[in-house]
Structure formats: C-alpha cells, structure tokens
Design an enzyme around this catalytic site. Structure first.
Site: not given
Ligand code: ATP
Ligand code: MEV
Ligand code: MG
Length: 338
Positions: A112-114, A118, A120-121, A164
């Site tokens: 799931p996004l955001g 992780g 984004s990573a 991440d």
């Molecule tokens: N399936 C996808 N397709 C394209 N972009 C994506 C996809 N999944 C994530 N992303 C990118 O990553 C962003 C979300 O990243 P964000 O770091 O805010 O959250 P996360 O990595 O899911 O959570 P966290 O960093 O807290 O672990 C989205 O807005 C988008 O830009």
């Molecule tokens: C909130 C944070 O510590 C983790 C996000 O998954 C940000 C980072 O480490 O870049």
């Molecule tokens: Mg992230």
C-alpha cells in the site's frame, strides 16, 4: 525487457530517529513492488503506474520529459506522486553513464502507498535495478542501495535515512545507523500488520519531527530515547541470533520495547487515532507488543503475535481496513525471469 521486484518492510524499531543518526532495525516483508524497464529508441520516459492514487483519484499516465499525464489532476500532485519513479530513472541514467536513455516503465505493487511499509523504497530499488540491468549495467547491491537512498533523499528534500532502501535491497532484517548499514541475523518474528486504508506523506512527517526537534528539548530527547531503546532491542536480537524460532522471553521483551517505541513516536506527533486504535486492539488481543511502522500519520501498525488472535481482533477493529500476517522476506531485490 527487464523485470525486478523489491520488498517492502516493517520497522521493528527506530523510524524517524534514524533520520538523526540513531540506529534503526527494519525487516523486509513479503509484499513487493515490481518494476519493468524496457529501453526506448528515444530519450523519453513513459510510466505506467496503475496503483498510483492521489487523494481518491486513480491515474494512469504516460510520463516523460515535458510529457506529463493526461489527467485532470493538478500538476504538483502528479509531480509529487511521480517523484520516486523519476528519481529512480535519473539514478539509473547516471549509474550507466547514459544521460539520454529512454525507458518504458511499468510499476505494479502489492505494497500500500504511503502506509509505512516502504512502498517508495521498494519502487526506487526495483526501478533502479531494472533500468540499469536493461542498459546492460547491473549494479552491485551496495551501490544499488546507495543510489536508491540518493533518490529518496532528493524526493524527501534532503531528509531521509538509508534504512528503507538498504532493507529493501538486501532483504531480511538490517541495522542502519547513519551511513553504516549491515544485515543482521534475526529469528523469524511473527509480524502481524494492521492497515487503516490511509496514508501519510513521509516527507512532510519527517519535516514535522525535524521542526519539533528544533523547537523543543523534549523532542530532541525523545529522538535520543528511541536510539537507546533500539540499542537495547539490538542486544536482545544479537543474543538470540542463533535461534531459529524466537523464545517466549525474547518476544515478550521485544514487544515491550515496541510498545515503548510507539509511545515515543506518538510524543513526536506522528501517530493517528486509527493507528492508536489498532495498536490497542492488538495489545488487548494479547500481542507481545505493537507500534506504528514507518512515517506514520496513517497507514500501518505492526504487532508481534504467533497466534491468530491479533489478526482476528484487528479485522474487527473500527478503522482497520486490512489485517494480515507479514512473512520476513529473506531475499531482497531480485530479477524476475520472464
Ligand atoms: N505502485 C507505485 N507506483 C508508483 N509510485 C509509487 C508506487 N508505490 C509507491 N510509490 C511512490 O511512493 C510514494 C509513497 O511513498 P512514501 O514514502 O510517502 O510512503 P511509503 O514508502 O509507502 O511509507 P514509509 O516511507 O512510511 O515506509 C507515492 O506517493 C509514490 O510516489
Ligand atoms: C520516517 C522514516 O524514518 C522511515 C519511513 O519509512 C524516514 C526515513 O528513514 O527516511
Ligand atoms: Mg517511503
């Protein structure tokens, strides 16, 4: 055509504080982002990312330099959503010394996004790996992790840790402290995830903690306290490294530290009502411990429970949209054979 997939992660401990040089221990989980990269004749980048949803919109777009999606969404939102894919392409071009390389990129993900898992990573790691391989310039894992970190660092305006991206690249459990990143031995922990269906913006949440830390002594102390509890957790894990299965005593002690860690993250303002509700539902169900995972603001919690009780309780908790067991992903990013 090259296809790579990289795992998401949960934080056993240490998110946010890791941005300020404290240690953190994330663990990769079997939910993956899959990126396909196909080199093009021209220098355009076309991106298909069907999972991308922006505040209730789902967009399908064909991106590229100066060629943004044909959707009725304000451009800054689209730019923000595409930032990680764009940054991955830039890193791949630089690594392969091919500044004009064009690609057709497809992103599919079951993370799931955001939501703190992780996404984004995973997208950045799988994206750089797929694009550099497609150009015939595969990177070793350390360089891949480093470039993925640079990509997150840019998108998150200079505030990101290596945690991440290193975890998604290597798989398993890892320890990150500043630039020092190492895989660690950890027993197979019984992670249960609760997801509220929402999201938080990592860049914004990290910036919020940064401001709090500048303004209030307690916030700086809280960040240091998180570091202390991570060091305690690491010692417990190191003592149990040889065990295939975690002992009840280890689970109890790790769980207690997770509970402390959630409280400290809440003090830094990154929890949410739904996250607190899921954390308490897990504890009431008998989980060893529970905390939010990742940046917070909404998204996921992670609990430790080898029984089904927490997953069942979460599935009946108001505000929890999905509950699932998260298996440790022992393998990090990998190539998917067509
Ligand atoms: N399936 C996808 N397709 C394209 N972009 C994506 C996809 N999944 C994530 N992303 C990118 O990553 C962003 C979300 O990243 P964000 O770091 O805010 O959250 P996360 O990595 O899911 O959570 P966290 O960093 O807290 O672990 C989205 O807005 C988008 O830009
Ligand atoms: C909130 C944070 O510590 C983790 C996000 O998954 C940000 C980072 O480490 O870049
Ligand atoms: Mg992230």
């Amino acid at each position: 055509m090259t296809v790579c997939e990289a795992p998401g992660k949960v934080y056993l401990f240490g998110e946010h504080a890791v941005v300020y040089g404290e240690p953190a221990v994330p663990a990769a989980i079997e939910r993956r982002a899959t990126v396909t990269a196909e080199p093009r004749e021209d220098d355009h980048v076309r991106v298909e990312a069907e999972d991308l949803s922006l505040d209730g919109f789902t967009v399908e777009y064909a991106g590229g330099t100066g060629d943004r999606p044909d959707v009725d969404v304000p451009t800054p939102l689209v730019e923000a959503a595409m930032g990680y894919v764009d940054a991955a392409v830039e890193q791949a071009r630089e690594a392969a010394d091919a500044p004009d390389a064009g690609f057709d990129i497809t992103v599919e993900s079951d993370i799931p996004l955001g939501a703190g898992l992780g996404s984004s990573a995973a997208v950045v790691v799988a994206g750089i790996d797929a694009a550099t391989r497609a150009l015939g310039e595969p990177l070793d894992r350390r360089e891949l992790a480093d470039r993925a970190y640079q990509a997150e660092f840019e998108v998150q305006d200079g505030q990101a840790s290596r945690a991440d991206t290193f975890c998604s690249t290597m798989g398993g459990a890892v320890r990150v402290e500043g630039d020092d990143c190492e895989p660690i031995d950890a027993p197979n922990l019984p992670f249960v995830v609760g997801f509220d269906g929402g999201a938080g913006d990592t860049g914004e949440l990290v910036a919020g903690v940064g401001e709090l830390r500048e303004e209030y002594r307690f916030a700086a102390d809280t960040v240091e306290s998180i570091g202390d509890l991570v060091r305690t957790g690491e010692e417990l894990l190191a003592d149990a490294a040889a065990d295939a299965e975690p002992s009840p005593a280890l689970l109890a002690e790790l769980g207690e530290l997770m509970d402390f860690n959630h409280g400290l993250l809440a003090a830094l303002g990154v929890s949410a009502r739904s996250l607190d509700a899921m954390v308490w539902a897990a504890r009431d169900a008998g989980a060893h411990g529970a905390k939010l995972t990742g940046a917070g603001g909404g998204g996921c919690i992670v609990a430790l429970d080898e029984s089904d009780a927490t997953e069942t309780a979460l599935s009946f908790t108001q505000g929890c949209e999905e509950a699932f067991r998260a298996e440790l992903a022992t393998e990090g990013v990998r190539v998917v054979e067509p």
